[in-house]
Scaffold this motif. Structure first.
Motif, PDB file in Angstrom:
ATOM      1  N   LEU A  89     -41.342 -75.656 -26.968  1.00  0.00           N
ATOM      2  CA  LEU A  89     -41.190 -76.968 -26.347  1.00  0.00           C
ATOM      3  C   LEU A  89     -39.838 -77.095 -25.649  1.00  0.00           C
ATOM      4  O   LEU A  89     -39.740 -77.692 -24.562  1.00  0.00           O
ATOM      5  CB  LEU A  89     -41.340 -78.064 -27.403  1.00  0.00           C
ATOM      6  N   LEU A  90     -38.777 -76.545 -26.251  1.00  0.00           N
ATOM      7  CA  LEU A  90     -37.465 -76.572 -25.603  1.00  0.00           C
ATOM      8  C   LEU A  90     -37.471 -75.767 -24.306  1.00  0.00           C
ATOM      9  O   LEU A  90     -36.851 -76.167 -23.308  1.00  0.00           O
ATOM     10  CB  LEU A  90     -36.398 -76.028 -26.560  1.00  0.00           C
ATOM     11  N   TYR A  91     -38.177 -74.657 -24.322  1.00  0.00           N
ATOM     12  CA  TYR A  91     -38.268 -73.825 -23.116  1.00  0.00           C
ATOM     13  C   TYR A  91     -38.967 -74.589 -21.990  1.00  0.00           C
ATOM     14  O   TYR A  91     -38.523 -74.595 -20.837  1.00  0.00           O
ATOM     15  CB  TYR A  91     -39.018 -72.543 -23.445  1.00  0.00           C
ATOM     16  N   VAL A  92     -40.079 -75.250 -22.340  1.00  0.00           N
ATOM     17  CA  VAL A  92     -40.815 -76.025 -21.338  1.00  0.00           C
ATOM     18  C   VAL A  92     -39.978 -77.207 -20.856  1.00  0.00           C
ATOM     19  O   VAL A  92     -39.912 -77.497 -19.653  1.00  0.00           O
ATOM     20  CB  VAL A  92     -42.163 -76.502 -21.924  1.00  0.00           C
ATOM     21  N   ALA A  93     -39.328 -77.916 -21.799  1.00  0.00           N
ATOM     22  CA  ALA A  93     -38.508 -79.061 -21.422  1.00  0.00           C
ATOM     23  C   ALA A  93     -37.321 -78.645 -20.551  1.00  0.00           C
ATOM     24  O   ALA A  93     -36.931 -79.385 -19.637  1.00  0.00           O
ATOM     25  CB  ALA A  93     -38.011 -79.783 -22.672  1.00  0.00           C
ATOM     26  N   ASN A  94     -36.755 -77.485 -20.804  1.00  0.00           N
ATOM     27  CA  ASN A  94     -35.634 -77.002 -19.992  1.00  0.00           C
ATOM     28  C   ASN A  94     -36.078 -76.782 -18.555  1.00  0.00           C
ATOM     29  O   ASN A  94     -35.358 -77.132 -17.608  1.00  0.00           O
ATOM     30  CB  ASN A  94     -35.079 -75.712 -20.589  1.00  0.00           C
ATOM     31  N   ASP A  95     -37.264 -76.192 -18.362  1.00  0.00           N
ATOM     32  CA  ASP A  95     -37.762 -75.976 -17.001  1.00  0.00           C
ATOM     33  C   ASP A  95     -38.086 -77.293 -16.302  1.00  0.00           C
ATOM     34  O   ASP A  95     -37.906 -77.413 -15.086  1.00  0.00           O
ATOM     35  CB  ASP A  95     -39.016 -75.092 -17.030  1.00  0.00           C
ATOM     36  N   ALA A  96     -38.586 -78.281 -17.066  1.00  0.00           N
ATOM     37  CA  ALA A  96     -39.005 -79.530 -16.445  1.00  0.00           C
ATOM     38  C   ALA A  96     -37.835 -80.450 -16.149  1.00  0.00           C
ATOM     39  O   ALA A  96     -37.810 -81.120 -15.113  1.00  0.00           O
ATOM     40  CB  ALA A  96     -40.014 -80.247 -17.354  1.00  0.00           C
ATOM     41  N   ILE A  97     -36.842 -80.492 -17.038  1.00  0.00           N
ATOM     42  CA  ILE A  97     -35.766 -81.476 -16.920  1.00  0.00           C
ATOM     43  C   ILE A  97     -34.493 -80.897 -16.302  1.00  0.00           C
ATOM     44  O   ILE A  97     -33.702 -81.627 -15.721  1.00  0.00           O
ATOM     45  CB  ILE A  97     -35.472 -82.084 -18.312  1.00  0.00           C
ATOM     46  N   GLN A  98     -34.284 -79.586 -16.435  1.00  0.00           N
ATOM     47  CA  GLN A  98     -33.090 -78.934 -15.882  1.00  0.00           C
ATOM     48  C   GLN A  98     -31.805 -79.585 -16.413  1.00  0.00           C
ATOM     49  O   GLN A  98     -30.974 -80.101 -15.642  1.00  0.00           O
ATOM     50  CB  GLN A  98     -33.105 -79.012 -14.352  1.00  0.00           C
ATOM     51  N   PRO A  99     -31.589 -79.603 -17.723  1.00  0.00           N
ATOM     52  CA  PRO A  99     -30.438 -80.351 -18.272  1.00  0.00           C
ATOM     53  C   PRO A  99     -29.090 -79.776 -17.881  1.00  0.00           C
ATOM     54  O   PRO A  99     -28.100 -80.509 -17.836  1.00  0.00           O
ATOM     55  CB  PRO A  99     -30.660 -80.259 -19.782  1.00  0.00           C
ATOM     56  N   ARG A 146     -41.412 -75.107 -12.517  1.00  0.00           N
ATOM     57  CA  ARG A 146     -40.879 -76.464 -12.424  1.00  0.00           C
ATOM     58  C   ARG A 146     -41.985 -77.514 -12.552  1.00  0.00           C
ATOM     59  O   ARG A 146     -41.924 -78.381 -13.417  1.00  0.00           O
ATOM     60  CB  ARG A 146     -40.151 -76.651 -11.073  1.00  0.00           C
ATOM     61  N   VAL A 147     -42.984 -77.456 -11.690  1.00  0.00           N
ATOM     62  CA  VAL A 147     -44.006 -78.499 -11.648  1.00  0.00           C
ATOM     63  C   VAL A 147     -44.904 -78.437 -12.875  1.00  0.00           C
ATOM     64  O   VAL A 147     -45.198 -79.465 -13.495  1.00  0.00           O
ATOM     65  CB  VAL A 147     -44.841 -78.382 -10.354  1.00  0.00           C
ATOM     66  N   VAL A 148     -45.356 -77.246 -13.239  1.00  0.00           N
ATOM     67  CA  VAL A 148     -46.240 -77.110 -14.404  1.00  0.00           C
ATOM     68  C   VAL A 148     -45.556 -77.587 -15.693  1.00  0.00           C
ATOM     69  O   VAL A 148     -46.162 -78.343 -16.461  1.00  0.00           O
ATOM     70  CB  VAL A 148     -46.739 -75.653 -14.526  1.00  0.00           C
ATOM     71  N   PRO A 149     -44.313 -77.168 -15.988  1.00  0.00           N
ATOM     72  CA  PRO A 149     -43.667 -77.708 -17.200  1.00  0.00           C
ATOM     73  C   PRO A 149     -43.531 -79.229 -17.184  1.00  0.00           C
ATOM     74  O   PRO A 149     -43.683 -79.873 -18.222  1.00  0.00           O
ATOM     75  CB  PRO A 149     -42.292 -77.032 -17.197  1.00  0.00           C
ATOM     76  N   ALA A 150     -43.261 -79.815 -16.017  1.00  0.00           N
ATOM     77  CA  ALA A 150     -43.168 -81.274 -15.940  1.00  0.00           C
ATOM     78  C   ALA A 150     -44.514 -81.920 -16.277  1.00  0.00           C
ATOM     79  O   ALA A 150     -44.577 -82.925 -17.003  1.00  0.00           O
ATOM     80  CB  ALA A 150     -42.703 -81.706 -14.551  1.00  0.00           C
ATOM     81  N   GLY A 151     -45.597 -81.348 -15.771  1.00  0.00           N
ATOM     82  CA  GLY A 151     -46.926 -81.863 -16.096  1.00  0.00           C
ATOM     83  C   GLY A 151     -47.256 -81.692 -17.567  1.00  0.00           C
ATOM     84  O   GLY A 151     -47.890 -82.567 -18.182  1.00  0.00           O
ATOM     85  N   VAL A 152     -46.841 -80.582 -18.161  1.00  0.00           N
ATOM     86  CA  VAL A 152     -47.092 -80.349 -19.584  1.00  0.00           C
ATOM     87  C   VAL A 152     -46.371 -81.385 -20.433  1.00  0.00           C
ATOM     88  O   VAL A 152     -46.921 -81.894 -21.422  1.00  0.00           O
ATOM     89  CB  VAL A 152     -46.663 -78.913 -19.970  1.00  0.00           C
ATOM     90  N   ILE A 153     -45.146 -81.736 -20.075  1.00  0.00           N
ATOM     91  CA  ILE A 153     -44.391 -82.736 -20.837  1.00  0.00           C
ATOM     92  C   ILE A 153     -45.104 -84.089 -20.789  1.00  0.00           C
ATOM     93  O   ILE A 153     -45.227 -84.781 -21.810  1.00  0.00           O
ATOM     94  CB  ILE A 153     -42.956 -82.858 -20.282  1.00  0.00           C
TER      95      ILE A 153
END
Length: 560
Positions: free
Chosen positions: A44-54, A529-536
């Motif tokens: 989940l952290l890996y997916v969130a990192n790609d989606a949010i780019q902290p 980028r887009v896929v992880p954002a959709g997954v979140i």
């Protein structure tokens, strides 16, 4: 005297071996659980990192939010957890109700913004409310009216209101705006629900009436506030009734009846106040936040084959409408089947075969239900529901008659909802059966002993006690349905579609959209980028549904 030391040594050795084996088994289970939780957390952290780019945010942005949000929240949470676990639970419940209510309000708002015309919704709401209110008043009156007469008067009132209110009286008396239409309908229901809640908790009719009036007044004012703040005149009343009103009632009940837990309300104040203060300071100090793909534009944007322009809004609306159809079909059918199998069906070979097959159907792959939906709903019902099937009409020289043909086209919302209903129907039946079976049989016998019929026993004794389990199983089943892709592929759901306007529209649901982005548009920007954002977004929706199931189960278990 001889002592049997051999037997004692054997017993001690057996006890030592048993304890050692049990300890190894316990820690093996603990290790397996920790490995699974840590692996899921890393994913989940890996997916969130790609989606949010902290890591793209300015250091000052992190410093501000650490000082205004993280530090106060951790300090207040630690203090509450150390001093009073119940007060800490009160704070967590308050913020959880606000978050989950906001998520559901956002989903329902999409329906009234893009699918259902608010004024027509208001008209038909009034048309249904008139006969319901008349029937309730008639049932509580002193008039001696036979049941058939009572039923006939209610049906006539309903028919008259259904014709006159939307097309006649309403247009002459009052035509509300879209926001006011939502405010009056949602606000009246929220006022009645709030009145019932306050009446039970406070046991004062005057206080309950005042609470109902306040709720209705706040909801009526919310469209003006929503238009002024940019939330929108239509979403504001829905947000008020689904998030603010429940939280307000919970906070008022805590202050009035559990004053020792008032300190727990400091946690939501710290979280919300810290977040708002941090947002204000970073804006004033011009600190740039993360360059996140998961932003407001992504959630409200339309579908696109370009990563920079890709949005999830049509898929979100499609998923909301699909869940509406699934709930409408699967809940009454599943609970009804479970009640019949557990309470009415005789214990014979046929019933046992049906029960075994229902259990087996719960393990059938979802793609099979998609094929079944395509074969039955699209192929057979695609032209429409046959009033006079061709097998009968053709030999008689008649033309086959079909109705509702557009609803059963390939990939429509109705077909997708029916296919997903088939998927979760066994789950709902099994969970409902288990919940009904868990009701103690002596409660049934006590009801029968007081002269109640079987239907009265089921309605007043069995279902209220089994309701937590039934509701939990249903919402968990809906949580599975909202994340399924295979049935939607089989029934011909669209890869990219506009926002659906009717139930005849071709649907593009969130899991289907994510699947297409990861497959057909598998460019680095889409995949990373887009896929992880959709997954979140999809995970947030599923977690919200599951949290509602847990909260309702706990609530009804405490009441039971």
């Amino acid at each position: 005297m001889a002592t049997d030391t051999g037997g004692l040594e054997s017993t001690e050795q057996f006890s030592r071996i048993s304890r050692t084996t049990g300890t190894i088994f316990k820690y093996t289970l603990l290790a397996g659980t920790l490995v699974g939780i840590v692996a899921l957390g890393i994913l989940l952290l890996y997916v969130a990192n790609d989606a949010i780019q902290p890591l793209t945010a300015d250091p000052g942005w992190y410093l501000v939010f650490f000082a205004t949000f993280v530090l106060p929240t951790v300090a207040v949470g630690w203090y509450l957890n150390q001093t009073s676990g119940v007060a800490f639970s009160t704070g967590i419940t308050t913020i959880g109700m606000l978050l989950v209510g906001t998520i559901f309000a956002a989903g329902i708002s999409t329906v009234f913004i893009d699918v259902v015309y608010p004024l027509m919704w208001f008209a038909y709401f009034v048309a249904f409310a008139v006969p319901i209110a008349f029937a309730i008043g008639l049932s509580r009156s002193d008039f001696e009216i036979p049941f058939l007469g009572w039923l006939g008067i209610t049906v006539l009132t309903f028919g008259a209101s259904l014709v006159l209110v939307p097309y006649g009286i309403l247009r002459l008396l009052y035509i509300p705006t879209n926001g006011m239409s939502i405010a009056l309908t949602f606000g009246s229901v929220a006022a009645l629900a709030g009145r019932s809640y306050v009446s039970k908790r406070w046991d004062e009719e005057r206080t309950a009436n005042i609470a109902a009036g306040i709720i209705l007044l706040v909801t009526i004012l919310s469209p003006f506030v929503g238009a002024f703040t940019g939330i929108g005149a239509v979403p504001a009343p829905i947000l008020t009734t689904m998030a603010l009103v429940p939280v307000g009632l919970y906070v008022a009940d805590t202050v009035a009846h559990r004053p020792e837990n008032n300190v727990g309300l400091a946690l939501p104040v710290a979280i919300i106040g810290g977040a708002l203060l941090g947002a204000f300071l970073v804006d004033v100090l011009s600190f740039a936040g993360p360059q996140s793909w998961l932003d407001w534009g992504f959630v409200t944007g339309n579908s696109s084959s370009t990563a920079a322009d890709a949005g999830l809004y049509p898929a979100i609306v499609g998923s909301v409408l699909l869940m509406f159809v699934v709930s409408l079909v699967s809940f009454p059918l599943g609970v009804g089947a479970a009640v019949y199998l557990e309470e009415y069906a005789p214990d014979n070979k046929l019933t046992r075969i049906v029960t075994i097959n229902v259990s087996n159907l719960a393990g059938v792959p979802s793609v099979v239900y998609g094929l079944l939906g395509a074969g039955v709903f699209v192929t057979y019902l695609g032209p429409g529901i046959p009033v006079l099937p061709p097998a009968i009409a053709n030999p008689l020289g008649l033309t086959p008659i079909y109705v509702a043909g557009n609803l059963f086209g390939s990939g429509t919302i109705v077909v997708g909802g029916l296919a997903l209903s088939l998927l979760i129907l066994p789950i709902i039946i099994i969970s409902s059966q288990e919940a009904i079976r868990a009701v103690p049989n002596n409660m049934r016998q006590a009801s029968y002993g007081m002269g109640a019929t079987q239907w009265q026993t089921v309605k007043n004794v069995v279902l209220p006690r089994a309701f937590p389990g039934i509701l939990t199983g249903t919402i968990l089943g809906l949580g599975r349905a909202v994340g399924e892709t295979a049935p939607l592929i089989m029934i011909g759901a669209a890869a990219i579609a506009p926002v659906p306007r009717t139930f005849e529209s071709v649907v593009a649901a969130m899991p289907m959209q994510i699947y297409v982005w990861a497959g057909e548009f598998a460019t680095p920007e889409f995949f990373n980028r887009v896929v992880p954002a959709g997954v979140i977004v999809l995970l947030v929706a599923m977690l919200a549904m599951n949290s509602v199931a847990i909260a309702l189960r706990n609530k009804y278990q405490k009441e039971g």
